[in-house]
Design a protein around this motif. Sequence first.
Motif, PDB file in Angstrom:
ATOM      1  N   ALA A   1      10.681 -39.306  33.949  1.00  0.00           N
ATOM      2  CA  ALA A   1      12.093 -39.686  34.042  1.00  0.00           C
ATOM      3  C   ALA A   1      12.921 -38.919  33.018  1.00  0.00           C
ATOM      4  O   ALA A   1      12.578 -38.891  31.831  1.00  0.00           O
ATOM      5  N   GLY A   2      13.986 -38.286  33.474  1.00  0.00           N
ATOM      6  CA  GLY A   2      14.882 -37.562  32.581  1.00  0.00           C
ATOM      7  C   GLY A   2      14.434 -36.159  32.228  1.00  0.00           C
ATOM      8  O   GLY A   2      15.176 -35.427  31.576  1.00  0.00           O
ATOM      9  N   GLN A   3      13.240 -35.749  32.647  1.00  0.00           N
ATOM     10  CA  GLN A   3      12.784 -34.392  32.365  1.00  0.00           C
ATOM     11  C   GLN A   3      13.480 -33.407  33.294  1.00  0.00           C
ATOM     12  O   GLN A   3      13.932 -33.755  34.382  1.00  0.00           O
ATOM     13  N   SER A   4      13.534 -32.163  32.870  1.00  0.00           N
ATOM     14  CA  SER A   4      14.116 -31.134  33.723  1.00  0.00           C
ATOM     15  C   SER A   4      13.242 -30.940  34.955  1.00  0.00           C
ATOM     16  O   SER A   4      12.034 -31.232  34.949  1.00  0.00           O
ATOM     17  N   LEU A   5      13.850 -30.457  36.017  1.00  0.00           N
ATOM     18  CA  LEU A   5      13.083 -30.177  37.231  1.00  0.00           C
ATOM     19  C   LEU A   5      11.938 -29.214  36.953  1.00  0.00           C
ATOM     20  O   LEU A   5      10.825 -29.394  37.451  1.00  0.00           O
ATOM     21  N   GLU A   6      12.210 -28.198  36.143  1.00  0.00           N
ATOM     22  CA  GLU A   6      11.177 -27.206  35.854  1.00  0.00           C
ATOM     23  C   GLU A   6       9.976 -27.841  35.164  1.00  0.00           C
ATOM     24  O   GLU A   6       8.821 -27.541  35.492  1.00  0.00           O
ATOM     25  N   LYS A   7      10.231 -28.722  34.197  1.00  0.00           N
ATOM     26  CA  LYS A   7       9.131 -29.386  33.492  1.00  0.00           C
ATOM     27  C   LYS A   7       8.324 -30.263  34.428  1.00  0.00           C
ATOM     28  O   LYS A   7       7.088 -30.296  34.356  1.00  0.00           O
ATOM     29  N   ILE A   8       9.012 -30.981  35.307  1.00  0.00           N
ATOM     30  CA  ILE A   8       8.303 -31.821  36.265  1.00  0.00           C
ATOM     31  C   ILE A   8       7.448 -30.967  37.197  1.00  0.00           C
ATOM     32  O   ILE A   8       6.281 -31.284  37.462  1.00  0.00           O
ATOM     33  N   ILE A   9       8.019 -29.882  37.706  1.00  0.00           N
ATOM     34  CA  ILE A   9       7.297 -29.003  38.628  1.00  0.00           C
ATOM     35  C   ILE A   9       6.032 -28.459  37.971  1.00  0.00           C
ATOM     36  O   ILE A   9       4.937 -28.503  38.546  1.00  0.00           O
ATOM     37  N   LEU A  10       6.153 -27.961  36.753  1.00  0.00           N
ATOM     38  CA  LEU A  10       5.000 -27.367  36.076  1.00  0.00           C
ATOM     39  C   LEU A  10       3.960 -28.406  35.697  1.00  0.00           C
ATOM     40  O   LEU A  10       2.754 -28.142  35.727  1.00  0.00           O
ATOM     41  N   ALA A  11       4.416 -29.620  35.355  1.00  0.00           N
ATOM     42  CA  ALA A  11       3.488 -30.672  34.941  1.00  0.00           C
ATOM     43  C   ALA A  11       2.730 -31.286  36.110  1.00  0.00           C
ATOM     44  O   ALA A  11       1.641 -31.859  35.915  1.00  0.00           O
ATOM     45  N   THR A  12       3.275 -31.189  37.309  1.00  0.00           N
ATOM     46  CA  THR A  12       2.648 -31.854  38.459  1.00  0.00           C
ATOM     47  C   THR A  12       2.016 -30.890  39.451  1.00  0.00           C
ATOM     48  O   THR A  12       1.303 -31.328  40.361  1.00  0.00           O
ATOM     49  N   ALA A  13       2.247 -29.599  39.316  1.00  0.00           N
ATOM     50  CA  ALA A  13       1.694 -28.612  40.260  1.00  0.00           C
ATOM     51  C   ALA A  13       0.173 -28.690  40.287  1.00  0.00           C
ATOM     52  O   ALA A  13      -0.487 -28.721  39.248  1.00  0.00           O
ATOM     53  N   GLY A  14      -0.386 -28.755  41.485  1.00  0.00           N
ATOM     54  CA  GLY A  14      -1.833 -28.761  41.641  1.00  0.00           C
ATOM     55  C   GLY A  14      -2.505 -30.091  41.365  1.00  0.00           C
ATOM     56  O   GLY A  14      -3.737 -30.187  41.454  1.00  0.00           O
ATOM     57  N   ARG A  15      -1.737 -31.137  41.060  1.00  0.00           N
ATOM     58  CA  ARG A  15      -2.302 -32.454  40.768  1.00  0.00           C
ATOM     59  C   ARG A  15      -2.155 -33.346  42.000  1.00  0.00           C
ATOM     60  O   ARG A  15      -1.057 -33.740  42.373  1.00  0.00           O
ATOM     61  N   ALA A  16      -3.284 -33.653  42.624  1.00  0.00           N
ATOM     62  CA  ALA A  16      -3.246 -34.434  43.854  1.00  0.00           C
ATOM     63  C   ALA A  16      -2.593 -35.796  43.649  1.00  0.00           C
ATOM     64  O   ALA A  16      -1.893 -36.298  44.535  1.00  0.00           O
ATOM     65  N   ASP A  17      -2.788 -36.381  42.460  1.00  0.00           N
ATOM     66  CA  ASP A  17      -2.231 -37.705  42.212  1.00  0.00           C
ATOM     67  C   ASP A  17      -0.723 -37.667  41.966  1.00  0.00           C
ATOM     68  O   ASP A  17      -0.068 -38.711  41.955  1.00  0.00           O
ATOM     69  N   LYS A  18      -0.169 -36.464  41.767  1.00  0.00           N
ATOM     70  CA  LYS A  18       1.274 -36.317  41.541  1.00  0.00           C
ATOM     71  C   LYS A  18       1.932 -35.485  42.638  1.00  0.00           C
ATOM     72  O   LYS A  18       3.034 -34.972  42.464  1.00  0.00           O
ATOM     73  N   ALA A  19       1.276 -35.368  43.778  1.00  0.00           N
ATOM     74  CA  ALA A  19       1.763 -34.478  44.835  1.00  0.00           C
ATOM     75  C   ALA A  19       3.153 -34.871  45.321  1.00  0.00           C
ATOM     76  O   ALA A  19       3.993 -34.007  45.579  1.00  0.00           O
TER      77      ALA A  19
END
Length: 212
Positions: free
Chosen positions: A65-83
Amino acid sequence: MANINVDNFSNAAQSESQYVLAPLPYADNALEPVISAHTLSFHYGKHHKAYVDNLNNLVTGTEFAGQSLEKIILATAGRADKAAIFNNAAQVWNHMFYWHSLSPNGGQPSAVLKQKIEASFGSLDACKKEFATAAMTQFGSGWAWLVLDGDKISVAKTANADSPLTKNIRPLLTIDVWEHAYYLDYQNRRVDYVNTILDKLINWDFANANLG
């Protein structure tokens, strides 16, 4: 909003802790006849907005919550539980990038960008041809991209919500080849949609700004 580029998208997409549907950089009929206001009303007003709404619902009360889109994208890429979070955050970002990749008055590549394009492809026409080929040959839903990879200009394509951001490659322009981007205007004629965008609407001023 006129000076937006790849480095400040998150500012345009956020309002405090909520993600917002950033305004289009032109009137909804400005891209006609290539892209109709009818298509924009669905693509921007329905599809893009749904990604924004979904993202807000998915990240509320989480560490994202409140993170930049870029940070969210990089933190969740390739993570099935965060798809789901990845798909919606990336699609918000990708769509913003696409709207700015189009313009009724898109200018020309700067001298620096043109030099890099010619070094990589031989000519601007050859670059546009390869960009078009990537867009036409992306199987199913996805995106075609003009990117800066190191010091070289190249073309890439990604499926579904993926983007060059996940590979630490700098995007310069994109073409959306999900069917909802063109089907109301072109039906199954993706080739006509792609070629007409490259001939009439591609925003070289935006690419120049993204080159840095």
